[in-house]
Design a protein around this motif. Structure first.
Motif, mmCIF file in Angstrom:
data_model
loop_
_atom_site.group_PDB
_atom_site.id
_atom_site.type_symbol
_atom_site.label_atom_id
_atom_site.label_comp_id
_atom_site.label_asym_id
_atom_site.label_seq_id
_atom_site.Cartn_x
_atom_site.Cartn_y
_atom_site.Cartn_z
ATOM 1 N N PRO A 88 29.963 70.638 65.305
ATOM 2 C CA PRO A 88 30.092 71.639 66.192
ATOM 3 C C PRO A 88 30.686 72.877 65.559
ATOM 4 O O PRO A 88 30.743 73.906 66.008
ATOM 5 C CB PRO A 88 31.255 70.700 67.126
ATOM 6 C CG PRO A 88 31.646 69.574 66.422
ATOM 7 C CD PRO A 88 30.803 69.353 65.636
ATOM 8 N N LYS A 89 31.740 72.793 64.648
ATOM 9 C CA LYS A 89 32.122 73.865 64.010
ATOM 10 C C LYS A 89 31.122 74.635 63.325
ATOM 11 O O LYS A 89 31.229 76.083 63.372
ATOM 12 C CB LYS A 89 33.190 73.525 62.908
ATOM 13 C CG LYS A 89 34.784 72.921 63.733
ATOM 14 C CD LYS A 89 35.159 73.864 64.439
ATOM 15 C CE LYS A 89 36.644 73.279 65.045
ATOM 16 N NZ LYS A 89 37.223 74.057 66.189
ATOM 17 N N GLY A 90 30.195 74.054 62.642
ATOM 18 C CA GLY A 90 29.232 74.602 62.007
ATOM 19 C C GLY A 90 28.454 75.634 63.064
ATOM 20 O O GLY A 90 27.771 76.686 62.827
ATOM 21 N N ARG A 355 36.780 90.206 60.119
ATOM 22 C CA ARG A 355 35.761 89.912 59.002
ATOM 23 C C ARG A 355 35.152 88.807 59.161
ATOM 24 O O ARG A 355 35.757 87.735 59.264
ATOM 25 C CB ARG A 355 36.665 89.857 57.821
ATOM 26 C CG ARG A 355 37.373 91.340 57.503
ATOM 27 C CD ARG A 355 36.613 92.195 56.890
ATOM 28 N NE ARG A 355 36.973 93.571 56.692
ATOM 29 C CZ ARG A 355 36.826 94.672 55.979
ATOM 30 N NH1 ARG A 355 35.648 94.299 54.959
ATOM 31 N NH2 ARG A 355 37.462 95.774 55.634
ATOM 32 N N LYS A 356 33.925 88.921 59.025
ATOM 33 C CA LYS A 356 33.112 87.475 59.327
ATOM 34 C C LYS A 356 33.051 86.749 58.017
ATOM 35 O O LYS A 356 33.126 87.513 56.625
ATOM 36 C CB LYS A 356 31.454 88.236 59.400
ATOM 37 C CG LYS A 356 31.634 88.659 61.029
ATOM 38 C CD LYS A 356 32.022 87.647 62.099
ATOM 39 C CE LYS A 356 31.764 88.552 63.377
ATOM 40 N NZ LYS A 356 32.730 89.555 63.633
ATOM 41 N N GLU A 357 33.020 85.422 57.849
ATOM 42 C CA GLU A 357 32.910 84.739 56.907
ATOM 43 C C GLU A 357 31.695 85.125 55.911
ATOM 44 O O GLU A 357 31.890 84.931 54.623
ATOM 45 C CB GLU A 357 32.995 83.236 57.173
ATOM 46 C CG GLU A 357 32.054 82.724 58.123
ATOM 47 C CD GLU A 357 30.791 82.498 57.354
ATOM 48 O OE1 GLU A 357 30.620 82.303 56.207
ATOM 49 O OE2 GLU A 357 29.277 82.465 58.095
ATOM 50 N N SER A 358 30.604 85.381 56.425
ATOM 51 C CA SER A 358 29.468 85.701 55.754
ATOM 52 C C SER A 358 29.495 86.845 54.861
ATOM 53 O O SER A 358 28.671 86.942 54.051
ATOM 54 C CB SER A 358 28.240 85.702 56.767
ATOM 55 O OG SER A 358 28.456 86.909 57.730
ATOM 56 N N PHE A 359 30.411 87.844 55.138
ATOM 57 C CA PHE A 359 30.527 88.918 54.476
ATOM 58 C C PHE A 359 31.666 89.045 53.389
ATOM 59 O O PHE A 359 31.589 89.590 52.392
ATOM 60 C CB PHE A 359 30.846 90.230 55.297
ATOM 61 C CG PHE A 359 29.726 90.249 56.366
ATOM 62 C CD1 PHE A 359 30.409 90.742 57.660
ATOM 63 C CD2 PHE A 359 28.572 90.259 56.044
ATOM 64 C CE1 PHE A 359 29.334 90.982 58.722
ATOM 65 C CE2 PHE A 359 27.349 90.417 56.953
ATOM 66 C CZ PHE A 359 27.871 90.798 58.423
ATOM 67 N N SER A 360 32.716 88.015 53.562
ATOM 68 C CA SER A 360 33.918 88.039 52.485
ATOM 69 C C SER A 360 33.664 87.862 51.289
ATOM 70 O O SER A 360 32.664 86.639 51.158
ATOM 71 C CB SER A 360 34.829 87.006 53.469
ATOM 72 O OG SER A 360 35.867 87.062 52.295
ATOM 73 N N LYS A 365 34.785 78.621 53.136
ATOM 74 C CA LYS A 365 33.795 77.480 53.876
ATOM 75 C C LYS A 365 33.018 78.282 54.615
ATOM 76 O O LYS A 365 33.239 79.325 55.279
ATOM 77 C CB LYS A 365 34.962 76.738 54.881
ATOM 78 C CG LYS A 365 34.037 75.575 55.348
ATOM 79 C CD LYS A 365 34.966 74.783 56.462
ATOM 80 C CE LYS A 365 36.113 74.042 55.697
ATOM 81 N NZ LYS A 365 36.974 73.247 56.777
ATOM 82 N N ILE A 366 31.633 77.804 54.622
ATOM 83 C CA ILE A 366 30.480 78.466 55.480
ATOM 84 C C ILE A 366 29.738 77.133 56.042
ATOM 85 O O ILE A 366 29.922 76.062 55.878
ATOM 86 C CB ILE A 366 29.389 79.297 54.300
ATOM 87 C CG1 ILE A 366 28.653 78.139 53.340
ATOM 88 C CG2 ILE A 366 30.250 80.213 53.498
ATOM 89 C CD1 ILE A 366 27.711 78.759 52.749
ATOM 90 N N ALA A 367 28.797 77.744 56.862
ATOM 91 C CA ALA A 367 27.992 76.719 57.783
ATOM 92 C C ALA A 367 26.574 77.245 57.090
ATOM 93 O O ALA A 367 26.287 78.118 57.313
ATOM 94 C CB ALA A 367 28.323 76.880 59.168
ATOM 95 N N LEU A 407 25.241 72.185 58.099
ATOM 96 C CA LEU A 407 25.998 71.612 57.051
ATOM 97 C C LEU A 407 27.466 72.540 56.800
ATOM 98 O O LEU A 407 27.299 73.592 56.647
ATOM 99 C CB LEU A 407 25.562 71.320 55.825
ATOM 100 C CG LEU A 407 23.829 70.313 56.011
ATOM 101 C CD1 LEU A 407 23.583 70.265 54.501
ATOM 102 C CD2 LEU A 407 24.622 69.140 56.604
ATOM 103 N N THR A 408 28.598 71.955 56.653
ATOM 104 C CA THR A 408 29.726 72.680 56.200
ATOM 105 C C THR A 408 29.634 72.628 54.522
ATOM 106 O O THR A 408 29.595 71.583 53.931
ATOM 107 C CB THR A 408 31.113 72.062 56.446
ATOM 108 O OG1 THR A 408 30.781 72.300 58.125
ATOM 109 C CG2 THR A 408 32.203 72.782 56.165
ATOM 110 N N ILE A 409 29.768 73.722 53.881
ATOM 111 C CA ILE A 409 30.045 73.834 52.637
ATOM 112 C C ILE A 409 31.386 74.410 52.344
ATOM 113 O O ILE A 409 31.682 75.407 52.695
ATOM 114 C CB ILE A 409 28.755 74.556 52.044
ATOM 115 C CG1 ILE A 409 27.316 74.451 52.273
ATOM 116 C CG2 ILE A 409 28.617 75.019 50.452
ATOM 117 C CD1 ILE A 409 26.914 72.866 51.963
#
Length: 417
Positions: A88-90, A355-360, A365-367, A407-409
């Motif tokens: 669900p977090k992903g 700030r979005k995780e995809s840009f940092s 942690k990423i999905a 998947l969580t990475i």
């Protein structure tokens, strides 16, 4: 003759009943045609200022309020729902990536009187990443392959790929969806299948069933494996959004400051210089403007930046005589003249863009949305992590993954290979 008239009617009625009973019990049974029916009431009128306010306040809540789709109790839909809810977090992370783009997408769907739920297509197609490219060379939020992009007027050159541009790709995707829906007589399941597999392939499957005297609804067609999963996956996501509280899913809490606005620039300028002016990272700016292939962009061109960064950037560009018009809000599609913006209290929660995780550059942690052809080995190699770690982070019992899995990475805690 009158004496036998009642008896004649009784015999006809009895024969008809026997015929109907025989029809019910003879031959194979098929799933009924599942149609997504959308009621468009006055609240969804394209000129409604109330709708505009709803989208600016929270496009996901607007979508939730608009959902009017019947989700069938179907084993294929259930399987896709279960797969998505494993992480669900992903799911929430990927949904949150939509924020800069979803305002424009939902508003364009509204203006074209299309279901707001179609804004969920990029979630499946690209995980809302405009830089996404598939093994079939599909690109952008809507994953246009080159031949379809050309058909729908999306320019592809050494300097610009319109498939990755929010405005151009969204407008072309809407045209494609409208055309497909008209060709399939308003059947949204066949429309979505054709969006994934191509109109010709769906047509051939329909003709094959017609020749055999079989039903021609989506559930009865023999289609590519990917398409057999694709439509149930969309229905599963619609159901998850519609019943998010039941499934323990938190929908994005959007902030209009993060929506994108358009600045028309007249001359050549590097994206690095624009990033410096706007106080955005180059990664952020490049992602928002993924259509530009080169780091130096030849003018005139349009630039997309978050609402919260537009005022300062516009002032800097104006000082350099680089801007053509005032800033354009994408939802209004008209230049804004009262710069800097005065944010309305109903729209804003704070004064800084999240700030979005995809840009940092310091992602912890990423999905990751599993694509066709992926394996745990290839994913582990891409992120330089161990397969055993991926198994542990996602509570997986084996290394089998399927397209559409999230998947969580965990990059911060990963061990070197």
């Amino acid at each position: 003759m009158k004496t036998y008239e009642p008896m004649k009617k009784l015999l006809i009625f009895t024969a008809l009943c026997l015929f109907l009973i025989a029809c019910q019990h003879n031959g194979p049974r098929y799933n009924p045609i599942v149609k997504i029916k959308y009621s468009r009431n006055t609240a969804n009128n394209i000129n409604s200022s109330r709708n505009y306010a709803s989208i600016t306040q929270n496009p996901w809540q607007y979508m939730l309020n608009q959902i009017d789709a019947y989700i069938p109790e179907n084993s294929r839909v259930n399987a896709e729902r279960e797969r998505l809810l494993r992480n669900p977090k992903g799911f929430e992370t990927i949904a949150s990536r939509s924020e800069p783009y979803v305002y424009y997408i939902i508003n364009q769907l509204r203006k074209n009187n299309l279901p707001a739920e179609l804004a969920l297509i990029p979630l499946i197609e690209s995980a809302y990443d405009p830089l996404a490219t598939s093994s079939a060379q599909a690109a952008g939020l809507w994953q246009f392959v080159p031949i379809t992009a050309k058909e729908y007027g999306l320019q592809q050159s050494s300097s610009f790929d319109a498939r990755r541009d929010l405005i151009a790709s969204t407008n072309s995707a809407i045209s494609l969806l409208q055309n497909l829906n008209n060709r399939f007589n308003g059947d949204w399941l066949l429309t979505l299948a054709a969006y994934n597999a191509g109109e010709g392939r769906v047509r051939r499957a329909i003709e094959k069933n017609q020749a055999k005297g079989l039903p021609t609804n989506y559930w009865s067609l023999e289609l590519p494996t990917e398409t057999m999963h694709y439509v149930p996956k969309i229905l599963a996501i619609i159901d998850i959004v519609k019943n998010n509280k039941r499934y323990g899913i938190k929908l994005p809490d959007c902030n209009y400051e993060n929506s994108l606005v358009r600045i028309d620039i007249s001359k050549n300028i590097s994206l690095a210089k624009i990033a410096k002016y706007s106080k955005l990272s180059l990664d952020e700016l490049t992602t928002y403007n993924a259509g530009y292939v080169q780091q130096t962009v030849n003018g005139p061109f349009h630039l997309l930046v978050p609402y919260a960064h537009a005022a300062d950037l516009f002032k800097k560009l104006q000082e350099d005589n680089l801007v053509v018009n005032e800033v354009t809000e994408l939802l209004q599609d008209t230049p804004r003249t009262n710069m800097p913006f005065e944010f309305k209290s109903g729209f804003m929660q704070n004064n800084s863009i999240a700030r979005k995780e995809s840009f940092s550059r310091n992602v912890k942690k990423i999905a990751y949305l599993v694509k066709a052809g992926d394996s745990l080995y290839s994913i582990a190699q891409s992120y330089r992590v161990k397969i055993t770690d991926i198994l542990q982070w996602n509570n997986l019992k084996n290394s089998k993954v399927q397209e559409g899995d999230i998947l969580t990475i965990n990059l911060a805690n990963a061990n070197p290979i």
